[in-house]
Design a protein around this motif. Structure first.
Motif, PDB file in Angstrom:
ATOM      1  N   ASP A 296       0.817  -1.209   0.000  1.00 17.01           N
ATOM      2  CA  ASP A 296       0.000   0.000   0.000  1.00 17.01           C
ATOM      3  C   ASP A 296       0.855   1.266   0.000  1.00 17.01           C
ATOM      4  O   ASP A 296       0.533   2.237  -0.686  1.00 17.01           O
ATOM      5  CB  ASP A 296      -0.952  -0.004   1.193  1.00 17.01           C
ATOM      6  CG  ASP A 296      -2.052  -1.049   1.066  1.00 17.01           C
ATOM      7  OD1 ASP A 296      -2.207  -1.631  -0.028  1.00 17.01           O
ATOM      8  OD2 ASP A 296      -2.752  -1.292   2.065  1.00 17.01           O
ATOM      9  N   ILE A 297       1.936   1.266   0.760  1.00 17.06           N
ATOM     10  CA  ILE A 297       2.835   2.430   0.773  1.00 17.06           C
ATOM     11  C   ILE A 297       3.484   2.618  -0.594  1.00 17.06           C
ATOM     12  O   ILE A 297       3.546   3.735  -1.119  1.00 17.06           O
ATOM     13  CB  ILE A 297       3.893   2.286   1.891  1.00 17.06           C
ATOM     14  CG1 ILE A 297       3.212   2.418   3.260  1.00 17.06           C
ATOM     15  CG2 ILE A 297       4.998   3.321   1.734  1.00 17.06           C
ATOM     16  CD1 ILE A 297       4.092   2.018   4.427  1.00 17.06           C
ATOM     17  N   ALA A 298       3.966   1.537  -1.201  1.00 19.75           N
ATOM     18  CA  ALA A 298       4.593   1.636  -2.523  1.00 19.75           C
ATOM     19  C   ALA A 298       3.596   2.141  -3.565  1.00 19.75           C
ATOM     20  O   ALA A 298       3.930   3.014  -4.374  1.00 19.75           O
ATOM     21  CB  ALA A 298       5.164   0.285  -2.944  1.00 19.75           C
ATOM     22  N   ALA A 299       2.375   1.626  -3.544  1.00 19.22           N
ATOM     23  CA  ALA A 299       1.363   2.074  -4.500  1.00 19.22           C
ATOM     24  C   ALA A 299       1.077   3.564  -4.320  1.00 19.22           C
ATOM     25  O   ALA A 299       0.935   4.302  -5.306  1.00 19.22           O
ATOM     26  CB  ALA A 299       0.084   1.262  -4.336  1.00 19.22           C
ATOM     27  N   GLY A 300       0.999   4.012  -3.081  1.00 20.45           N
ATOM     28  CA  GLY A 300       0.777   5.431  -2.823  1.00 20.45           C
ATOM     29  C   GLY A 300       1.924   6.296  -3.317  1.00 20.45           C
ATOM     30  O   GLY A 300       1.711   7.376  -3.870  1.00 20.45           O
ATOM     31  N   LEU A 301       3.146   5.813  -3.146  1.00 22.53           N
ATOM     32  CA  LEU A 301       4.314   6.554  -3.632  1.00 22.53           C
ATOM     33  C   LEU A 301       4.336   6.626  -5.157  1.00 22.53           C
ATOM     34  O   LEU A 301       4.695   7.662  -5.726  1.00 22.53           O
ATOM     35  CB  LEU A 301       5.601   5.936  -3.111  1.00 22.53           C
ATOM     36  CG  LEU A 301       5.870   6.147  -1.621  1.00 22.53           C
ATOM     37  CD1 LEU A 301       7.091   5.349  -1.180  1.00 22.53           C
ATOM     38  CD2 LEU A 301       6.039   7.629  -1.311  1.00 22.53           C
ATOM     39  N   PHE A 302       3.957   5.540  -5.829  1.00 15.19           N
ATOM     40  CA  PHE A 302       3.888   5.568  -7.295  1.00 15.19           C
ATOM     41  C   PHE A 302       2.937   6.666  -7.748  1.00 15.19           C
ATOM     42  O   PHE A 302       3.249   7.454  -8.644  1.00 15.19           O
ATOM     43  CB  PHE A 302       3.404   4.233  -7.867  1.00 15.19           C
ATOM     44  CG  PHE A 302       4.317   3.073  -7.623  1.00 15.19           C
ATOM     45  CD1 PHE A 302       5.682   3.242  -7.454  1.00 15.19           C
ATOM     46  CD2 PHE A 302       3.803   1.795  -7.566  1.00 15.19           C
ATOM     47  CE1 PHE A 302       6.518   2.169  -7.229  1.00 15.19           C
ATOM     48  CE2 PHE A 302       4.634   0.701  -7.347  1.00 15.19           C
ATOM     49  CZ  PHE A 302       5.995   0.891  -7.181  1.00 15.19           C
ATOM     50  N   ILE A 303       1.772   6.714  -7.140  1.00 13.90           N
ATOM     51  CA  ILE A 303       0.769   7.716  -7.513  1.00 13.90           C
ATOM     52  C   ILE A 303       1.273   9.124  -7.192  1.00 13.90           C
ATOM     53  O   ILE A 303       1.103  10.049  -7.992  1.00 13.90           O
ATOM     54  CB  ILE A 303      -0.579   7.412  -6.828  1.00 13.90           C
ATOM     55  CG1 ILE A 303      -1.168   6.135  -7.434  1.00 13.90           C
ATOM     56  CG2 ILE A 303      -1.545   8.574  -6.962  1.00 13.90           C
ATOM     57  CD1 ILE A 303      -2.377   5.594  -6.735  1.00 13.90           C
ATOM     58  N   LEU A 304       1.913   9.294  -6.050  1.00 14.74           N
ATOM     59  CA  LEU A 304       2.459  10.603  -5.684  1.00 14.74           C
ATOM     60  C   LEU A 304       3.505  11.070  -6.689  1.00 14.74           C
ATOM     61  O   LEU A 304       3.486  12.228  -7.131  1.00 14.74           O
ATOM     62  CB  LEU A 304       3.061  10.559  -4.282  1.00 14.74           C
ATOM     63  CG  LEU A 304       3.686  11.850  -3.779  1.00 14.74           C
ATOM     64  CD1 LEU A 304       2.629  12.939  -3.638  1.00 14.74           C
ATOM     65  CD2 LEU A 304       4.397  11.611  -2.460  1.00 14.74           C
TER      66      LEU A 304
ATOM     67  N   GLY B 265      -3.997   9.142 -14.771  1.00 16.79           N
ATOM     68  CA  GLY B 265      -5.244   8.391 -14.999  1.00 16.79           C
ATOM     69  C   GLY B 265      -4.973   6.951 -15.389  1.00 16.79           C
ATOM     70  O   GLY B 265      -5.648   6.033 -14.918  1.00 16.79           O
ATOM     71  N   GLY B 266      -3.991   6.741 -16.241  1.00 17.93           N
ATOM     72  CA  GLY B 266      -3.635   5.373 -16.629  1.00 17.93           C
ATOM     73  C   GLY B 266      -3.095   4.570 -15.466  1.00 17.93           C
ATOM     74  O   GLY B 266      -3.429   3.389 -15.298  1.00 17.93           O
ATOM     75  N   LEU B 267      -2.261   5.199 -14.653  1.00 20.34           N
ATOM     76  CA  LEU B 267      -1.726   4.522 -13.473  1.00 20.34           C
ATOM     77  C   LEU B 267      -2.846   4.185 -12.491  1.00 20.34           C
ATOM     78  O   LEU B 267      -2.907   3.075 -11.960  1.00 20.34           O
ATOM     79  CB  LEU B 267      -0.671   5.392 -12.782  1.00 20.34           C
ATOM     80  CG  LEU B 267      -0.072   4.805 -11.511  1.00 20.34           C
ATOM     81  CD1 LEU B 267       0.761   3.571 -11.829  1.00 20.34           C
ATOM     82  CD2 LEU B 267       0.773   5.836 -10.800  1.00 20.34           C
ATOM     83  N   MET B 268      -3.749   5.126 -12.270  1.00 25.30           N
ATOM     84  CA  MET B 268      -4.877   4.881 -11.363  1.00 25.30           C
ATOM     85  C   MET B 268      -5.783   3.773 -11.896  1.00 25.30           C
ATOM     86  O   MET B 268      -6.270   2.939 -11.130  1.00 25.30           O
ATOM     87  CB  MET B 268      -5.694   6.159 -11.177  1.00 25.30           C
ATOM     88  CG  MET B 268      -5.004   7.230 -10.396  1.00 25.30           C
ATOM     89  SD  MET B 268      -5.011   6.949  -8.639  1.00 25.30           S
ATOM     90  CE  MET B 268      -6.748   7.100  -8.287  1.00 25.30           C
ATOM     91  N   LEU B 269      -5.974   3.757 -13.211  1.00 20.51           N
ATOM     92  CA  LEU B 269      -6.795   2.705 -13.807  1.00 20.51           C
ATOM     93  C   LEU B 269      -6.160   1.334 -13.572  1.00 20.51           C
ATOM     94  O   LEU B 269      -6.838   0.388 -13.178  1.00 20.51           O
ATOM     95  CB  LEU B 269      -6.989   2.968 -15.298  1.00 20.51           C
ATOM     96  CG  LEU B 269      -7.908   2.016 -16.041  1.00 20.51           C
ATOM     97  CD1 LEU B 269      -9.314   2.061 -15.456  1.00 20.51           C
ATOM     98  CD2 LEU B 269      -7.940   2.379 -17.522  1.00 20.51           C
ATOM     99  N   ALA B 270      -4.867   1.233 -13.788  1.00 15.03           N
ATOM    100  CA  ALA B 270      -4.169  -0.032 -13.537  1.00 15.03           C
ATOM    101  C   ALA B 270      -4.199  -0.384 -12.051  1.00 15.03           C
ATOM    102  O   ALA B 270      -4.388  -1.547 -11.686  1.00 15.03           O
ATOM    103  CB  ALA B 270      -2.734   0.064 -14.036  1.00 15.03           C
TER     104      ALA B 270
END
Length: 90
Positions: free
Chosen positions: A22-30, A42-47
């Motif tokens: 969860d932390i890694a996913a949040g950092l990717f989005i950040l 948007g593409g990252l969030m969709l994936a």
């Protein structure tokens, strides 16, 4: 066998794995939110929407509470999908 889940080493290991994911996913989005475009985010969030969908399926197949399947993971997936669409059409 431990009396409570909090004494179970396997449970603690599972929580650690989930926390790191969860932390890694949040950092990717950040990172993408700061340095990318709305379409890239948007593409990252969709994936990333596959994460709560997968979590919902795991909880459902393991006989977990329906409130967790739909109220937590399902609702998260719907919100992420809506945000993804808005970012992709922006």
């Amino acid at each position: 066998m431990p009396d409570t889940p909090t004494e179970d080493r396997a449970f603690h290991a599972w929580l650690s794995v989930k926390a790191v994911r969860d932390i890694a996913a949040g950092l990717f989005i950040l990172i993408v939110a700061v340095g990318g475009t709305t379409h890239l985010l948007g593409g990252l969030m969709l994936a990333a929407t596959l994460i709560p969908i997968g979590d919902a399926l795991i909880v459902w197949r393991s006989g977990g509470p329906r409130s967790a399947v739909f109220g937590i993971h399902g609702a998260t997936a719907v919100v992420m999908l809506a945000i993804s669409v808005l970012l992709l059409i922006a």
